[in-house]
Design a protein around this motif. Sequence first.
Motif, PDB file in Angstrom:
ATOM      1  N   ARG A   9       0.837  -1.210   0.000  1.00 15.83           N
ATOM      2  CA  ARG A   9       0.000   0.000   0.000  1.00 15.83           C
ATOM      3  C   ARG A   9       0.872   1.261   0.000  1.00 15.83           C
ATOM      4  N   THR A  13       1.205   3.931  -3.146  1.00 19.61           N
ATOM      5  CA  THR A  13       0.784   5.305  -2.863  1.00 19.61           C
ATOM      6  C   THR A  13       1.896   6.284  -3.205  1.00 19.61           C
ATOM      7  N   VAL A  19      -4.287   7.801  -5.022  1.00 23.19           N
ATOM      8  CA  VAL A  19      -5.163   8.503  -4.090  1.00 23.19           C
ATOM      9  C   VAL A  19      -5.991   7.522  -3.258  1.00 23.19           C
ATOM     10  N   HIS A  20      -6.000   6.268  -3.678  1.00 27.79           N
ATOM     11  CA  HIS A  20      -6.694   5.212  -2.927  1.00 27.79           C
ATOM     12  C   HIS A  20      -6.041   3.880  -3.279  1.00 27.79           C
ATOM     13  N   ASP A  22      -6.393  -0.263  -1.964  1.00 23.27           N
ATOM     14  CA  ASP A  22      -6.863  -1.360  -1.112  1.00 23.27           C
ATOM     15  C   ASP A  22      -5.962  -2.547  -1.383  1.00 23.27           C
ATOM     16  N   VAL A  40      -6.036   3.383  -7.309  1.00 22.23           N
ATOM     17  CA  VAL A  40      -6.653   4.524  -7.975  1.00 22.23           C
ATOM     18  C   VAL A  40      -5.588   5.612  -8.066  1.00 22.23           C
ATOM     19  N   SER A  41      -5.242   5.978  -9.305  1.00 21.84           N
ATOM     20  CA  SER A  41      -4.187   6.971  -9.486  1.00 21.84           C
ATOM     21  C   SER A  41      -4.463   7.858 -10.695  1.00 21.84           C
ATOM     22  N   PRO A  77      -9.096   8.325 -10.894  1.00 19.37           N
ATOM     23  CA  PRO A  77      -9.995   8.889  -9.882  1.00 19.37           C
ATOM     24  C   PRO A  77     -11.431   9.054 -10.398  1.00 19.37           C
ATOM     25  N   TRP A  80     -13.104   5.689 -10.372  1.00 21.89           N
ATOM     26  CA  TRP A  80     -13.344   5.309  -8.979  1.00 21.89           C
ATOM     27  C   TRP A  80     -14.590   6.018  -8.439  1.00 21.89           C
ATOM     28  N   ASP A  81     -14.712   7.314  -8.738  1.00 24.48           N
ATOM     29  CA  ASP A  81     -15.891   8.066  -8.297  1.00 24.48           C
ATOM     30  C   ASP A  81     -17.170   7.488  -8.887  1.00 24.48           C
ATOM     31  N   LYS A  84     -18.040   4.186  -7.135  1.00 22.93           N
ATOM     32  CA  LYS A  84     -18.566   4.390  -5.782  1.00 22.93           C
ATOM     33  C   LYS A  84     -20.014   4.844  -5.802  1.00 22.93           C
TER      34      LYS A  84
END
Length: 86
Positions: A9, A13, A19-20, A22, A40-41, A77, A80-81, A84
């Motif tokens: 992780r 990062t 930015v995220h 898991d 997520v980048s 990103p 990812w948004d 979600k």
Amino acid sequence: MAVSADHIRDKLTKELGAVHVDVEDTSQNRCAASYKVLVVSPQFEGKPLLQRHRMVNTCLVEELKEIHAFEQKTLTPEQWDKLKQQ
């Protein structure tokens, strides 16, 4: 080198500007031999899936020598948004 979920992780990062992230140890008995990651980048913007996966593999080249199985999902990103919100 001992590979851990935290190590993976932190490296993703830092090196991919993620930015995220898991990271799930999916090996039996949590022996750190198998991992599933979501990264997520913004660095993935405009890049095809294969290139994104190569970026992750390059970042973790030393760690992958010790990992038996590695599953990855790479998103921007924006993707990812949207995910979600579903």
